[in-house]
Design a protein around this motif. Structure first.
Motif, PDB file in Angstrom:
ATOM      1  N   CYS A 182      -0.026  11.714  -0.212  1.00 37.15           N
ATOM      2  CA  CYS A 182      -0.377  12.748   0.759  1.00 37.15           C
ATOM      3  C   CYS A 182      -1.839  13.158   0.596  1.00 37.15           C
ATOM      4  O   CYS A 182      -2.564  12.568  -0.209  1.00 37.15           O
ATOM      5  CB  CYS A 182       0.557  13.950   0.596  1.00 37.15           C
ATOM      6  SG  CYS A 182       2.194  13.638   1.308  1.00 37.15           S
ATOM      7  N   HIS A 235       1.624   9.914  11.710  1.00 39.02           N
ATOM      8  CA  HIS A 235       1.699   8.821  10.733  1.00 39.02           C
ATOM      9  C   HIS A 235       3.092   8.171  10.724  1.00 39.02           C
ATOM     10  O   HIS A 235       3.222   6.975  10.487  1.00 39.02           O
ATOM     11  CB  HIS A 235       1.367   9.355   9.335  1.00 39.02           C
ATOM     12  CG  HIS A 235       1.678   8.396   8.231  1.00 39.02           C
ATOM     13  ND1 HIS A 235       0.826   7.390   7.861  1.00 39.02           N
ATOM     14  CD2 HIS A 235       2.769   8.287   7.424  1.00 39.02           C
ATOM     15  CE1 HIS A 235       1.370   6.703   6.871  1.00 39.02           C
ATOM     16  NE2 HIS A 235       2.536   7.224   6.584  1.00 39.02           N
ATOM     17  N   ARG A 275       7.163   3.994  11.936  1.00 34.85           N
ATOM     18  CA  ARG A 275       6.831   3.549  10.573  1.00 34.85           C
ATOM     19  C   ARG A 275       8.111   3.058   9.900  1.00 34.85           C
ATOM     20  O   ARG A 275       9.025   3.830   9.663  1.00 34.85           O
ATOM     21  CB  ARG A 275       6.213   4.694   9.781  1.00 34.85           C
ATOM     22  CG  ARG A 275       5.912   4.419   8.349  1.00 34.85           C
ATOM     23  CD  ARG A 275       4.595   3.775   8.089  1.00 34.85           C
ATOM     24  NE  ARG A 275       3.517   4.455   8.797  1.00 34.85           N
ATOM     25  CZ  ARG A 275       2.282   3.996   8.839  1.00 34.85           C
ATOM     26  NH1 ARG A 275       1.970   2.878   8.224  1.00 34.85           N
ATOM     27  NH2 ARG A 275       1.351   4.634   9.503  1.00 34.85           N
ATOM     28  N   THR A 319       7.273   8.261  -2.014  1.00 37.95           N
ATOM     29  CA  THR A 319       6.199   7.394  -1.549  1.00 37.95           C
ATOM     30  C   THR A 319       6.831   6.277  -0.749  1.00 37.95           C
ATOM     31  O   THR A 319       8.009   5.959  -0.953  1.00 37.95           O
ATOM     32  CB  THR A 319       5.335   6.839  -2.705  1.00 37.95           C
ATOM     33  OG1 THR A 319       4.210   6.148  -2.146  1.00 37.95           O
ATOM     34  CG2 THR A 319       6.124   5.945  -3.635  1.00 37.95           C
ATOM     35  N   ASN A 342       0.864  -1.182   0.000  1.00 39.24           N
ATOM     36  CA  ASN A 342       0.000   0.000   0.000  1.00 39.24           C
ATOM     37  C   ASN A 342       0.900   1.230   0.000  1.00 39.24           C
ATOM     38  O   ASN A 342       1.387   1.646   1.050  1.00 39.24           O
ATOM     39  CB  ASN A 342      -0.918   0.001   1.224  1.00 39.24           C
ATOM     40  CG  ASN A 342      -1.921  -1.123   1.171  1.00 39.24           C
ATOM     41  OD1 ASN A 342      -2.526  -1.375   0.137  1.00 39.24           O
ATOM     42  ND2 ASN A 342      -2.089  -1.822   2.279  1.00 39.24           N
ATOM     43  N   TRP A 343       1.139   1.760  -1.185  1.00 47.80           N
ATOM     44  CA  TRP A 343       2.004   2.934  -1.329  1.00 47.80           C
ATOM     45  C   TRP A 343       1.266   4.178  -0.847  1.00 47.80           C
ATOM     46  O   TRP A 343       0.100   4.374  -1.172  1.00 47.80           O
ATOM     47  CB  TRP A 343       2.436   3.089  -2.783  1.00 47.80           C
ATOM     48  CG  TRP A 343       3.332   1.982  -3.236  1.00 47.80           C
ATOM     49  CD1 TRP A 343       2.978   0.893  -3.977  1.00 47.80           C
ATOM     50  CD2 TRP A 343       4.718   1.841  -2.951  1.00 47.80           C
ATOM     51  NE1 TRP A 343       4.066   0.081  -4.179  1.00 47.80           N
ATOM     52  CE2 TRP A 343       5.159   0.646  -3.563  1.00 47.80           C
ATOM     53  CE3 TRP A 343       5.650   2.602  -2.244  1.00 47.80           C
ATOM     54  CZ2 TRP A 343       6.475   0.201  -3.484  1.00 47.80           C
ATOM     55  CZ3 TRP A 343       6.967   2.168  -2.171  1.00 47.80           C
ATOM     56  CH2 TRP A 343       7.363   0.984  -2.781  1.00 47.80           C
ATOM     57  N   THR A 344       1.954   5.015  -0.098  1.00 49.64           N
ATOM     58  CA  THR A 344       1.351   6.187   0.530  1.00 49.64           C
ATOM     59  C   THR A 344       1.402   7.410  -0.369  1.00 49.64           C
ATOM     60  O   THR A 344       2.414   7.684  -1.000  1.00 49.64           O
ATOM     61  CB  THR A 344       2.072   6.507   1.854  1.00 49.64           C
ATOM     62  OG1 THR A 344       2.012   5.358   2.692  1.00 49.64           O
ATOM     63  CG2 THR A 344       1.450   7.690   2.557  1.00 49.64           C
TER      64      THR A 344
END
Length: 116
Positions: free
Chosen positions: A8, A25, A29, A76, A4-6
Motif C-alpha cells: 500500500c 486499482h 484485478r 498482499t 510483483n507483490w503489491t
C-alpha cells in the motif's frame, strides 16, 4: 515466475480490513494473494486466487480468518494469468502452510518469488 507483490501507500503492507477495495486499482484485478497475521510469531493465514477485490471482501467476513484479526491481518497480491493461478496457489500453500483453507488446487507447482 517473478511476481510483483503489491504494497500500500508509503511502501507498507496493506491491512486486510482497511485496504480500499473500491480503489480503481482493483478493477478487473485477478491473481493470487496471501493473508497473514502479524503476531509475535507471524504466520500465513490464507492463500488464495481469483478476483482480488471480491475474494478479499469475502475474507473480511470469514470468521475463520477474522479470528486472527487481533494479531493484525495483512494482505498482499500479485496479478497472475488464469493459466498459472492454480500452480502458483499450490506452490504458495505448500511453502507457507496456511492456517485456514486446507484445500488447494491439484496442479503442478509454479515456483514464484516470496513477497518478503
Amino acid at each position: 515466475m517473478q511476481l510483483n507483490w503489491t504494497k500500500c501507500q508509503s511502501d507498507v503492507w496493506c491491512k486486510l480490513d482497511s485496504v480500499n477495495l473500491e480503489h480503481e486499482h482493483f478493477e478487473n484485478r485477478y491473481g493470487v494473494y496471501i493473508i497473514w497475521h502479524g503476531g509475535s510469531e507471524s504466520a500465513v493465514v490464507y492463500v488464495g486466487q481469483g478476483n482480488i477485490k471480491d475474494r478479499l471482501a469475502e475474507h473480511r467476513r470469514d470468521q475463520e480468518i477474522q479470528k486472527y484479526a487481533s494479531l493484525g491481518l495483512y494482505v498482499t497480491w500479485a496479478t497472475v494469468g488464469a493459466e498459472h493461478r492454480n500452480g502458483v496457489e499450490k506452490y504458495l500453500a505448500d511453502i507457507w502452510h496456511p492456517k485456514v483453507g486446507a484445500t488447494h488446487p491439484t496442479a503442478e507447482h509454479i515456483v514464484v518469488n516470496a513477497p518478503w
